[in-house]
Scaffold this active site. Structure first.
Site, PDB file in Angstrom:
ATOM      1  N   GLU A   1      14.661  -0.143  27.773  1.00  0.00           N
ATOM      2  CA  GLU A   1      14.476  -0.690  26.433  1.00  0.00           C
ATOM      3  C   GLU A   1      13.731   0.352  25.594  1.00  0.00           C
ATOM      4  OE1 GLU A   1      12.367  -4.294  27.286  1.00  0.00           O
ATOM      5  OE2 GLU A   1      13.943  -4.989  28.649  1.00  0.00           O
TER       6      GLU A   1
ATOM      7  N   CYS B   1      -6.105  -7.060  -1.604  1.00  0.00           N
ATOM      8  CA  CYS B   1      -7.558  -7.243  -1.706  1.00  0.00           C
ATOM      9  C   CYS B   1      -8.221  -7.116  -0.347  1.00  0.00           C
ATOM     10  CB  CYS B   1      -7.864  -8.589  -2.349  1.00  0.00           C
ATOM     11  SG  CYS B   1      -7.332  -8.696  -4.062  1.00  0.00           S
ATOM     12  N   GLU B   2      -8.065  -5.964   0.267  1.00  0.00           N
ATOM     13  CA  GLU B   2      -8.661  -5.653   1.569  1.00  0.00           C
ATOM     14  C   GLU B   2      -9.048  -4.186   1.589  1.00  0.00           C
ATOM     15  OE1 GLU B   2      -9.188  -7.684   4.124  1.00  0.00           O
ATOM     16  OE2 GLU B   2      -8.099  -9.462   3.418  1.00  0.00           O
TER      17      GLU B   2
END
Length: 466
Positions: free
Chosen positions: A318, A393-394
């Site tokens: 995978e 807003c971080e």
């Protein structure tokens, strides 16, 4: 020895020089080919992908936008198909999936790994043969398992004893036989971020080999009338650059494989080695060629099987992000440029764009590193060390932590970030009620929308108070 400052690490001497591996480029307009899709190049300062100028794409579709290089995607899929000839290669739907991409996966000869009802729905809408689908996940519900069995997925990767019971009950109710792989944890510490290392024992995935749970899971699947025991599944993590971790994992999983044959008289026909192969996000990354990985991993398995005196099972892998990750870049428009002067005169240049952690959470979540380039003009200005941030807003809303950009970067410039194909659109959110960007495929000078941009009507569609 680290240097500290009472006002914080950013005020310490030398803090704004960037990481040691990042050097000022001779030409801040140039692309680093390793980081970009194969058709990406600059033409008189304009970024061109799939024969389409990004500036023209933006004029029609606006920003932010994910730009998917179809030729690059298909070429990477073929490279894993051909490099791992004789294996079954499973594309990770969780990295990014859409109806068109699911069709590309099958057209290029790959199988598909899904881990939710939604991903299965996309695969079925794309008319993927269910026999080519693997259903994964650590908490598959009864309805999810019932649907997977009912549509005929090729194999279910079981992750708990409860799941084995559910699957056995469903198979009996539907009077069918379901192929099963058993996910095991061999106790390998992959050299990657804690959150994407998945083969050590203190985490949520799989059955422990050392505790005996894995062997017990094999017994239960073997004893269930409606379940066909296909083999063992192992996944050591993500963003893996070499085969060294697979060597230890393969030894432990193959020992269990041999023990099952000795104690239960059952020769399991398959084994899944996982993958999670890495890509280049910055110049510090050095991904391996699929053919080389295949050669090394095959040699490991054949050596161990000889030592154990067992036949080599049919193998599957995978690749994870390694197919779609490098095939996509995200294009933004610069909104503000803010030089911030700290104590001692050091300056951090903050470049704010019209996206951020809503379309790429990986920097905030994993401390992921990215690169970027201006995409619609050439600049003669000397490079400056910049930090690309979003509009949310971080304080942690960072897209590119450190990169050298032309010193005259300004509002209105287009900025492109490579390597955003995996997990960026898949993990995108509506934080601050942002609209998730479109995914636009480019090929041979043409562009088409695979996933349209969200609208405010989409946001309000689930708000029952409207």
């Amino acid at each position: 020895m680290s240097t500290t400052h009472e006002a914080g690490w950013a005020h310490a001497p030398g803090a704004l020089r960037g990481p040691a591996w990042l050097s000022p480029p001779q030409d801040p307009n140039a692309l680093v080919p390793l980081l970009w899709s194969s058709t990406a190049h600059k033409r008189d300062g304009d970024l061109v992908v799939g024969g389409v100028a990004v500036a023209d794409l933006v004029a029609e579709h606006n920003t932010p936008a994910y730009v998917l290089d179809e030729d690059d995607f298909r070429a990477r899929a073929r490279a894993f198909r051909d490099g791992f000839a004789g294996y079954d290669v499973y594309y990770a739907a969780k990295a990014f999936i859409s109806v068109a991409v699911a069709r590309w996966v099958v057209e290029e000869g790959l199988h598909l790994d899904v881990c939710s009802n939604g991903e299965l729905t996309v695969a079925l809408r794309a008319e993927v043969d269910p026999a080519r689908i693997e259903y994964h996940g650590n908490n598959k519900t009864h309805p999810e398992l019932r649907r997977a069995v009912a549509v005929g997925v090729g194999r279910v990767v079981v992750d708990s004893f409860v799941e084995i019971e559910r699957l056995a009950q469903i198979s009996a109710e539907l009077d069918t036989t379901q192929g099963v792989m058993i996910r095991v944890t061999p106790g390998v510490e992959a050299h990657t971020h804690e959150y994407i290392a998945t083969a050590h024992e203190d985490q949520k995935f799989g059955f422990s080999i050392t505790s005996g749970d894995a062997l017990e899971a094999v017994r239960r699947v073997h004893d269930a009338p409606g379940l066909e025991l296909l083999g063992l599944h192992c996944h050591i993590g993500s963003q893996i650059f070499d085969s060294s971790g697979f060597e230890i994992a393969a030894k432990r999983v193959l020992r269990l494989h041999a023990r099952v044959a000795d104690e239960l008289g059952v020769t399991m026909p398959e084994m899944d080695l996982g993958g999670g192969f890495g890509i280049a996000y910055t110049t510090q990354d050095d991904p391996s060629d699929p053919a080389r990985l295949a050669s090394e991993m095959t040699a490991i398995v054949e050596h161990e099987c000889r030592g154990l005196g067992i036949a080599v099972p049919r193998l599957s892998i995978e690749p994870g992000r390694a197919i779609v990750g490098p095939s996509v870049c995200t294009v933004y428009t610069v909104g503000t440029v803010k030089p911030v002067t700290l104590d001692g005169g050091a300056v951090r240049t903050y470049v704010s764009v019209d996206g951020g952690m809503s379309d790429n959470i990986r920097t905030a979540l994993y401390d992921a590193d990215y690169s970027c380039t201006i995409a619609a003009r050439a600049s003669q200005a000397p490079p400056v060390l910049a930090r690309v941030v979003g509009k949310h807003c971080e304080a942690g809303d960072i897209v590119v932590r450190d990169e050298f950009l032309p010193g005259d970067i300004a509002p209105g410039d287009l900025l492109a970030v490579p390597g955003t194909g995996a997990y960026c659109r898949s993990m995108a959110s509506n934080y601050n009620h942002a609209l998730r960007p479109p995914v636009i495929a480019v090929r041979d000078g043409r562009a088409r929308i695979l996933v349209r941009r969200e609208t405010e009507d989409d946001l309000l569609a689930t708000d029952v108070g409207v």
